[in-house]
Scaffold this motif. Structure first.
Motif, PDB file in Angstrom:
ATOM      1  N   GLU A 118       0.812  -1.204   0.000  1.00 26.02           N
ATOM      2  CA  GLU A 118       0.000   0.000   0.000  1.00 26.02           C
ATOM      3  C   GLU A 118       0.849   1.260   0.000  1.00 26.02           C
ATOM      4  O   GLU A 118       2.058   1.231   0.047  1.00 26.02           O
ATOM      5  CB  GLU A 118      -0.902   0.003   1.252  1.00 26.02           C
ATOM      6  N   GLU A 119       0.176   2.388  -0.065  1.00 25.53           N
ATOM      7  CA  GLU A 119       0.710   3.719   0.202  1.00 25.53           C
ATOM      8  C   GLU A 119       1.448   4.381  -0.943  1.00 25.53           C
ATOM      9  O   GLU A 119       1.806   5.528  -0.859  1.00 25.53           O
ATOM     10  CB  GLU A 119       1.642   3.719   1.433  1.00 25.53           C
ATOM     11  N   GLY A 120       1.728   3.684  -2.050  1.00 26.44           N
ATOM     12  CA  GLY A 120       2.298   4.373  -3.187  1.00 26.44           C
ATOM     13  C   GLY A 120       3.802   4.566  -3.153  1.00 26.44           C
ATOM     14  O   GLY A 120       4.416   4.733  -4.182  1.00 26.44           O
ATOM     15  N   ASP A 121       4.418   4.570  -2.002  1.00 26.37           N
ATOM     16  CA  ASP A 121       5.856   4.755  -1.908  1.00 26.37           C
ATOM     17  C   ASP A 121       6.519   3.387  -1.973  1.00 26.37           C
ATOM     18  O   ASP A 121       6.326   2.564  -1.083  1.00 26.37           O
ATOM     19  CB  ASP A 121       6.202   5.445  -0.583  1.00 26.37           C
ATOM     20  N   PRO A 122       7.327   3.092  -3.031  1.00 28.29           N
ATOM     21  CA  PRO A 122       7.940   1.772  -3.140  1.00 28.29           C
ATOM     22  C   PRO A 122       8.738   1.375  -1.910  1.00 28.29           C
ATOM     23  O   PRO A 122       8.849   0.200  -1.587  1.00 28.29           O
ATOM     24  CB  PRO A 122       8.845   1.916  -4.378  1.00 28.29           C
ATOM     25  N   ASP A 123       9.300   2.350  -1.198  1.00 23.03           N
ATOM     26  CA  ASP A 123      10.070   2.022  -0.003  1.00 23.03           C
ATOM     27  C   ASP A 123       9.175   1.565   1.135  1.00 23.03           C
ATOM     28  O   ASP A 123       9.649   1.032   2.132  1.00 23.03           O
ATOM     29  CB  ASP A 123      10.889   3.230   0.445  1.00 23.03           C
ATOM     30  N   ARG A 124       7.863   1.780   1.010  1.00 20.75           N
ATOM     31  CA  ARG A 124       6.939   1.411   2.082  1.00 20.75           C
ATOM     32  C   ARG A 124       5.979   0.312   1.665  1.00 20.75           C
ATOM     33  O   ARG A 124       5.107  -0.052   2.433  1.00 20.75           O
ATOM     34  CB  ARG A 124       6.106   2.635   2.490  1.00 20.75           C
ATOM     35  N   ARG A 125       6.129  -0.201   0.438  1.00 21.66           N
ATOM     36  CA  ARG A 125       5.083  -1.051  -0.092  1.00 21.66           C
ATOM     37  C   ARG A 125       5.584  -2.453  -0.400  1.00 21.66           C
ATOM     38  O   ARG A 125       5.334  -3.011  -1.443  1.00 21.66           O
ATOM     39  CB  ARG A 125       4.490  -0.405  -1.345  1.00 21.66           C
ATOM     40  N   LEU A 126       6.322  -3.030   0.511  1.00 24.46           N
ATOM     41  CA  LEU A 126       6.753  -4.410   0.378  1.00 24.46           C
ATOM     42  C   LEU A 126       5.670  -5.335   0.907  1.00 24.46           C
ATOM     43  O   LEU A 126       4.831  -4.933   1.698  1.00 24.46           O
ATOM     44  CB  LEU A 126       8.048  -4.627   1.172  1.00 24.46           C
ATOM     45  N   PRO A 127       5.675  -6.617   0.505  1.00 24.72           N
ATOM     46  CA  PRO A 127       4.652  -7.543   0.973  1.00 24.72           C
ATOM     47  C   PRO A 127       4.891  -8.018   2.393  1.00 24.72           C
ATOM     48  O   PRO A 127       4.389  -9.039   2.805  1.00 24.72           O
ATOM     49  CB  PRO A 127       4.777  -8.705  -0.021  1.00 24.72           C
ATOM     50  N   ILE A 128       5.703  -7.304   3.148  1.00 24.62           N
ATOM     51  CA  ILE A 128       5.956  -7.620   4.542  1.00 24.62           C
ATOM     52  C   ILE A 128       5.998  -6.319   5.312  1.00 24.62           C
ATOM     53  O   ILE A 128       6.200  -5.255   4.750  1.00 24.62           O
ATOM     54  CB  ILE A 128       7.307  -8.364   4.713  1.00 24.62           C
ATOM     55  N   GLY A 129       5.816  -6.381   6.625  1.00 25.71           N
ATOM     56  CA  GLY A 129       5.868  -5.172   7.425  1.00 25.71           C
ATOM     57  C   GLY A 129       7.296  -4.715   7.626  1.00 25.71           C
ATOM     58  O   GLY A 129       8.246  -5.455   7.413  1.00 25.71           O
ATOM     59  N   LEU A 130       7.452  -3.472   8.040  1.00 26.78           N
ATOM     60  CA  LEU A 130       8.782  -2.944   8.314  1.00 26.78           C
ATOM     61  C   LEU A 130       8.788  -2.397   9.739  1.00 26.78           C
ATOM     62  O   LEU A 130       9.036  -1.227   9.976  1.00 26.78           O
ATOM     63  CB  LEU A 130       9.140  -1.844   7.312  1.00 26.78           C
ATOM     64  N   ASN A 131       8.492  -3.268  10.676  1.00 22.14           N
ATOM     65  CA  ASN A 131       8.349  -2.823  12.053  1.00 22.14           C
ATOM     66  C   ASN A 131       9.546  -3.167  12.918  1.00 22.14           C
ATOM     67  O   ASN A 131       9.695  -2.651  14.012  1.00 22.14           O
ATOM     68  CB  ASN A 131       7.095  -3.452  12.676  1.00 22.14           C
ATOM     69  N   THR A 132      10.400  -4.053  12.455  1.00 17.84           N
ATOM     70  CA  THR A 132      11.542  -4.482  13.241  1.00 17.84           C
ATOM     71  C   THR A 132      12.776  -4.531  12.352  1.00 17.84           C
ATOM     72  O   THR A 132      12.664  -4.571  11.123  1.00 17.84           O
ATOM     73  CB  THR A 132      11.312  -5.888  13.831  1.00 17.84           C
ATOM     74  N   PRO A 133      13.981  -4.549  12.953  1.00 19.71           N
ATOM     75  CA  PRO A 133      15.185  -4.706  12.132  1.00 19.71           C
ATOM     76  C   PRO A 133      15.140  -5.964  11.278  1.00 19.71           C
ATOM     77  O   PRO A 133      15.630  -5.977  10.152  1.00 19.71           O
ATOM     78  CB  PRO A 133      16.306  -4.762  13.179  1.00 19.71           C
ATOM     79  N   GLY A 134      14.537  -7.034  11.810  1.00 23.47           N
ATOM     80  CA  GLY A 134      14.419  -8.263  11.030  1.00 23.47           C
ATOM     81  C   GLY A 134      13.577  -8.070   9.787  1.00 23.47           C
ATOM     82  O   GLY A 134      13.867  -8.629   8.729  1.00 23.47           O
ATOM     83  N   ASP A 135      12.510  -7.250   9.902  1.00 30.19           N
ATOM     84  CA  ASP A 135      11.674  -6.962   8.742  1.00 30.19           C
ATOM     85  C   ASP A 135      12.461  -6.210   7.681  1.00 30.19           C
ATOM     86  O   ASP A 135      12.294  -6.435   6.479  1.00 30.19           O
ATOM     87  CB  ASP A 135      10.456  -6.131   9.153  1.00 30.19           C
ATOM     88  N   GLU A 136      13.320  -5.280   8.113  1.00 31.39           N
ATOM     89  CA  GLU A 136      14.117  -4.523   7.154  1.00 31.39           C
ATOM     90  C   GLU A 136      15.075  -5.441   6.401  1.00 31.39           C
ATOM     91  O   GLU A 136      15.308  -5.270   5.206  1.00 31.39           O
ATOM     92  CB  GLU A 136      14.880  -3.414   7.878  1.00 31.39           C
ATOM     93  N   VAL A 137      15.632  -6.422   7.102  1.00 27.77           N
ATOM     94  CA  VAL A 137      16.501  -7.396   6.444  1.00 27.77           C
ATOM     95  C   VAL A 137      15.707  -8.164   5.399  1.00 27.77           C
ATOM     96  O   VAL A 137      16.161  -8.375   4.271  1.00 27.77           O
ATOM     97  CB  VAL A 137      17.120  -8.362   7.474  1.00 27.77           C
ATOM     98  N   GLU A 138      14.469  -8.582   5.759  1.00 25.41           N
ATOM     99  CA  GLU A 138      13.644  -9.322   4.812  1.00 25.41           C
ATOM    100  C   GLU A 138      13.292  -8.470   3.604  1.00 25.41           C
ATOM    101  O   GLU A 138      13.206  -8.972   2.486  1.00 25.41           O
ATOM    102  CB  GLU A 138      12.368  -9.824   5.495  1.00 25.41           C
ATOM    103  N   SER A 139      13.053  -7.162   3.814  1.00 21.31           N
ATOM    104  CA  SER A 139      12.727  -6.298   2.679  1.00 21.31           C
ATOM    105  C   SER A 139      13.901  -6.226   1.717  1.00 21.31           C
ATOM    106  O   SER A 139      13.721  -6.243   0.498  1.00 21.31           O
ATOM    107  CB  SER A 139      12.339  -4.898   3.161  1.00 21.31           C
ATOM    108  N   ASP A 140      15.115  -6.144   2.239  1.00 28.40           N
ATOM    109  CA  ASP A 140      16.297  -6.137   1.382  1.00 28.40           C
ATOM    110  C   ASP A 140      16.433  -7.465   0.647  1.00 28.40           C
ATOM    111  O   ASP A 140      16.804  -7.506  -0.532  1.00 28.40           O
ATOM    112  CB  ASP A 140      17.552  -5.874   2.213  1.00 28.40           C
TER     113      ASP A 140
END
Length: 254
Positions: free
Chosen positions: A156-178
């Motif tokens: 959601e939200e239109g911003d590709p940096d915010r629209r991954l199919p996973i949440g970005l709530n923890t450092p682990g989530d950021e690793v998964e987004s990468d």
């Protein structure tokens, strides 16, 4: 396509930073026309503009100048995001088209998992037990469900940096987004040459289907089929990500 939320409701619900909104109305129109040029004729420009105006109003409410961002940049992300969200909500395709898209992706995954190479059109048609012309017709129908193409790989939200199919709530989530971005880049790099070229011309060079057809010396409908197959092939190769597994594909095309 009717806008999901009432623009009038936003205008009357609270006092708006009217100067910001008034100064950036042209930005809404510019983004709407740019997006409409890459969408089917059935998508009404006025609906995109109305959704974009809602995004602009929300941006004017939430923008904080002290964060160092330029309002036009921030608003552009929110405007385009509002338009894309409305397009997703207005999905018009029959269930049979979505069902066939899933069947195609599953067939591609089966063949590529077995053969360790890109699935050919004739092989996919054989697995689906349809003729090659019927398979191409399925791709053409499916093309209408991929209004956003690569953007559909995000949330959601239109911003590709915010629209991954996973949440970005923890450092682990950021690793998964990468890891997801790496997996997507690898999957694109492994596409057959013509599919990779079509995606590059469409998303990087921003050519329309007719212009790409002229480059490749094929019809516009054939370009649409190639693009649709590329998107479905990517979905097949990233199946685990779309089902919450957060893993790279079980195979890699050599």
């Amino acid at each position: 396509m009717a806008a999901h939320r009432s623009l009038q409701g936003y205008l009357s619900s609270a006092e708006q930073p009217e100067a910001l909104v008034a100064a950036h109305i042209e930005l809404v129109h510019r983004i709407a026309h740019h997006l409409a040029a890459r969408l089917p004729a059935s998508v009404q420009i006025d609906d995109l503009i109305q959704s974009g105006m809602i995004g602009l109003i929300e941006a004017s409410r939430q923008f904080q100048s002290g964060q160092g961002a330029v309002f036009a940049t921030y608003a552009g992300i929110r405007i385009r995001g509002a338009m894309i969200d409305e397009l997703r909500r207005a999905d018009w395709a029959p269930r049979s088209v979505h069902r066939n898209s899933r069947r195609v992706a599953a067939a591609i995954a089966t063949i590529e998992g077995r053969e360790g190479r890109a699935a050919r059109d004739s092989e996919i048609a054989a697995v689906l037990e349809v003729s090659l012309s019927d398979y191409h017709a399925m791709l053409q129908d499916s093309a209408g469900t991929h209004l956003l193409g690569i953007d559909d790989f995000f949330g959601e939200e239109g911003d590709p940096d915010r629209r991954l199919p996973i949440g970005l709530n923890t450092p682990g989530d950021e690793v998964e987004s990468d890891q997801f971005r790496t997996a997507l880049a690898d999957a694109i790099a492994d596409l057959p040459e013509k599919e990779r070229l079509v995606l590059a011309l469409y998303y990087n060079e921003e050519l329309n289907l007719r212009e790409i057809g002229a480059v490749l010396e094929v019809t516009e409908s054939r370009v649409s089929q190639i693009r649709s197959q590329a998107i479905l092939r990517l979905r097949a190769r990233l199946h685990d990500w779309f089902n919450g597994g957060g893993q790279t594909p079980a195979y890699r095309i050599e």
